[in-house]
Scaffold this motif. Sequence first.
Motif, PDB file in Angstrom:
ATOM      1  N   SER A 153     -13.192 -22.812  12.671  1.00  0.00           N
ATOM      2  CA  SER A 153     -14.012 -22.302  11.861  1.00  0.00           C
ATOM      3  C   SER A 153     -13.366 -21.873  10.550  1.00  0.00           C
ATOM      4  CB  SER A 153     -14.496 -20.779  12.325  1.00  0.00           C
ATOM      5  OG  SER A 153     -14.951 -21.102  13.747  1.00  0.00           O
ATOM      6  N   PHE A 154     -12.202 -21.845  10.110  1.00  0.00           N
ATOM      7  CA  PHE A 154     -11.522 -21.446   9.316  1.00  0.00           C
ATOM      8  C   PHE A 154     -10.848 -22.486   8.455  1.00  0.00           C
ATOM      9  CE2 PHE A 154     -12.394 -17.479  11.588  1.00  0.00           C
ATOM     10  CZ  PHE A 154     -13.258 -16.775  10.794  1.00  0.00           C
ATOM     11  N   CYS A 155     -10.292 -22.164   7.108  1.00  0.00           N
ATOM     12  CA  CYS A 155      -9.501 -23.132   6.437  1.00  0.00           C
ATOM     13  C   CYS A 155      -8.646 -23.845   7.410  1.00  0.00           C
ATOM     14  CB  CYS A 155      -8.831 -22.688   5.253  1.00  0.00           C
ATOM     15  SG  CYS A 155      -9.859 -22.257   4.095  1.00  0.00           S
ATOM     16  N   HIS A 156      -7.975 -23.433   8.126  1.00  0.00           N
ATOM     17  CA  HIS A 156      -6.979 -23.810   9.169  1.00  0.00           C
ATOM     18  C   HIS A 156      -7.052 -23.166  10.543  1.00  0.00           C
ATOM     19  CE1 HIS A 156      -3.209 -25.842  10.241  1.00  0.00           C
ATOM     20  NE2 HIS A 156      -2.799 -24.946  10.772  1.00  0.00           N
ATOM     21  N   GLY A 157      -7.869 -23.971  11.382  1.00  0.00           N
ATOM     22  CA  GLY A 157      -8.029 -23.131  12.777  1.00  0.00           C
ATOM     23  C   GLY A 157      -8.918 -22.153  12.976  1.00  0.00           C
ATOM     24  N   ASP A 158      -8.829 -21.301  13.707  1.00  0.00           N
ATOM     25  CA  ASP A 158     -10.100 -20.383  14.198  1.00  0.00           C
ATOM     26  C   ASP A 158      -9.586 -19.111  13.957  1.00  0.00           C
ATOM     27  OD1 ASP A 158     -11.663 -22.182  15.558  1.00  0.00           O
ATOM     28  OD2 ASP A 158     -10.528 -22.335  17.288  1.00  0.00           O
ATOM     29  N   ALA A 159      -8.769 -18.876  12.998  1.00  0.00           N
ATOM     30  CA  ALA A 159      -8.610 -17.582  12.506  1.00  0.00           C
ATOM     31  C   ALA A 159      -8.139 -17.526  11.036  1.00  0.00           C
ATOM     32  CB  ALA A 159      -7.151 -16.738  13.281  1.00  0.00           C
ATOM     33  N   PRO A 160      -8.520 -16.612  10.176  1.00  0.00           N
ATOM     34  CA  PRO A 160      -8.327 -16.411   8.907  1.00  0.00           C
ATOM     35  C   PRO A 160      -6.742 -16.633   8.435  1.00  0.00           C
ATOM     36  CG  PRO A 160     -10.044 -14.952   9.290  1.00  0.00           C
ATOM     37  CD  PRO A 160      -9.236 -15.255  10.565  1.00  0.00           C
ATOM     38  N   THR A 161      -6.498 -17.360   7.304  1.00  0.00           N
ATOM     39  CA  THR A 161      -5.249 -17.604   6.914  1.00  0.00           C
ATOM     40  C   THR A 161      -5.213 -16.988   5.395  1.00  0.00           C
ATOM     41  OG1 THR A 161      -5.300 -19.686   5.989  1.00  0.00           O
ATOM     42  CG2 THR A 161      -4.730 -19.457   8.385  1.00  0.00           C
ATOM     43  N   MET A 162      -4.236 -17.181   5.042  1.00  0.00           N
ATOM     44  CA  MET A 162      -4.060 -17.102   3.332  1.00  0.00           C
ATOM     45  C   MET A 162      -5.092 -17.888   2.516  1.00  0.00           C
ATOM     46  SD  MET A 162      -0.436 -16.772   1.114  1.00  0.00           S
ATOM     47  CE  MET A 162       0.129 -18.500   1.292  1.00  0.00           C
ATOM     48  N   ALA A 163      -5.305 -19.174   2.965  1.00  0.00           N
ATOM     49  CA  ALA A 163      -6.169 -20.024   2.382  1.00  0.00           C
ATOM     50  C   ALA A 163      -7.582 -19.441   2.187  1.00  0.00           C
ATOM     51  CB  ALA A 163      -6.059 -21.339   3.018  1.00  0.00           C
ATOM     52  N   ASP A 164      -7.850 -18.686   3.414  1.00  0.00           N
ATOM     53  CA  ASP A 164      -9.132 -18.217   3.075  1.00  0.00           C
ATOM     54  C   ASP A 164      -9.258 -16.997   2.349  1.00  0.00           C
ATOM     55  OD1 ASP A 164     -10.590 -19.693   5.739  1.00  0.00           O
ATOM     56  OD2 ASP A 164      -8.578 -19.079   6.409  1.00  0.00           O
ATOM     57  N   CYS A 165      -8.105 -16.398   2.327  1.00  0.00           N
ATOM     58  CA  CYS A 165      -8.141 -15.127   1.322  1.00  0.00           C
ATOM     59  C   CYS A 165      -8.410 -15.686  -0.250  1.00  0.00           C
ATOM     60  CB  CYS A 165      -6.678 -14.524   1.449  1.00  0.00           C
ATOM     61  SG  CYS A 165      -6.528 -13.481   3.008  1.00  0.00           S
ATOM     62  N   CYS A 166      -7.799 -17.021  -0.278  1.00  0.00           N
ATOM     63  CA  CYS A 166      -7.866 -17.420  -1.943  1.00  0.00           C
ATOM     64  C   CYS A 166      -9.261 -18.139  -1.898  1.00  0.00           C
ATOM     65  CB  CYS A 166      -6.981 -18.448  -1.800  1.00  0.00           C
ATOM     66  SG  CYS A 166      -5.324 -17.920  -1.983  1.00  0.00           S
ATOM     67  N   LEU A 167     -10.069 -18.675  -0.925  1.00  0.00           N
ATOM     68  CA  LEU A 167     -11.166 -19.397  -1.042  1.00  0.00           C
ATOM     69  C   LEU A 167     -12.262 -18.173  -1.351  1.00  0.00           C
ATOM     70  CD1 LEU A 167     -12.974 -21.792  -0.687  1.00  0.00           C
ATOM     71  CD2 LEU A 167     -12.980 -21.477   1.622  1.00  0.00           C
ATOM     72  N   VAL A 168     -12.345 -17.249  -0.510  1.00  0.00           N
ATOM     73  CA  VAL A 168     -13.764 -16.465  -0.834  1.00  0.00           C
ATOM     74  C   VAL A 168     -13.829 -16.017  -2.332  1.00  0.00           C
ATOM     75  CG1 VAL A 168     -14.377 -14.285  -0.049  1.00  0.00           C
ATOM     76  CG2 VAL A 168     -13.863 -16.057   1.663  1.00  0.00           C
ATOM     77  N   PRO A 169     -12.705 -15.478  -2.883  1.00  0.00           N
ATOM     78  CA  PRO A 169     -13.009 -14.944  -4.168  1.00  0.00           C
ATOM     79  C   PRO A 169     -13.341 -16.099  -4.936  1.00  0.00           C
ATOM     80  CG  PRO A 169     -10.878 -13.954  -3.280  1.00  0.00           C
ATOM     81  CD  PRO A 169     -11.416 -15.120  -2.323  1.00  0.00           C
ATOM     82  N   GLN A 170     -12.701 -17.443  -4.908  1.00  0.00           N
ATOM     83  CA  GLN A 170     -13.159 -18.129  -5.734  1.00  0.00           C
ATOM     84  C   GLN A 170     -14.834 -18.741  -5.578  1.00  0.00           C
ATOM     85  OE1 GLN A 170     -11.230 -20.195  -7.995  1.00  0.00           O
ATOM     86  NE2 GLN A 170     -13.520 -20.298  -8.879  1.00  0.00           N
TER      87      GLN A 170
END
Length: 212
Positions: A153-170
């Motif tokens: 569901s997320f950038c890498h797997g089924d739990a949020p990672t640092m990548a998702d923390c970066c994606l959302v603000p962008q």
Amino acid sequence: MKLYTYFRSSASFRVRIALNLKGIAYESSFVHLPKGEHRAAAYSKVNPQALTPTLELDDGDQLAQSLAIIEYLDEVHPKTPLLPKKAKERARVRSLSLLISCEIHPLNNLRTLQYLKRTLGQSEDQVNAWYRHWVADGLAKFEADVARGSSGSFCHGDAPTMADCCLVPQIFNAKRYQCELAAYPVTMRIFDACMKLEAFDRAQPSKQPDAE
């Protein structure tokens, strides 16, 4: 902990998400970037880089740079990990994070846009065209990469990672500048999954005490 932050700062937004995901309480100290408060002598004593965010730890030490802060939090507070355990998977998450924070964001942050407008004399339309061009260029790269490797569901797997923390603000910034986002269906699916989580929703700019 104390977080020196500005509600529209993408880098601060990343750290707010990470702190929320880990359930770490923090005090906010607001630094108004358009007013130049980050360049004030008082703030330079907190962060010589004169950037946001800065995370002040319980012992008084200060950390700068959003990804360094997030990795520190992940090492010291390993509950709800934001980086995978396996080296190859960590490298992938870092790669996606750096694509946003080093390839897209620097071309479109406040001081870059102000330089284009104030020093180089570009019009508002020209500055916005610059912004949209580099967002489109970067998100096309992100979409190609994340679509190839994302099975969750997320950038890498089924739990949020640092990548998702970066994606959302962008994506928040891209929407603010009315960028066309239909060409990035996997990226936007991930964004929507993130925004269903309280940690992301609570970190968004409009819900910050200094929001204007």
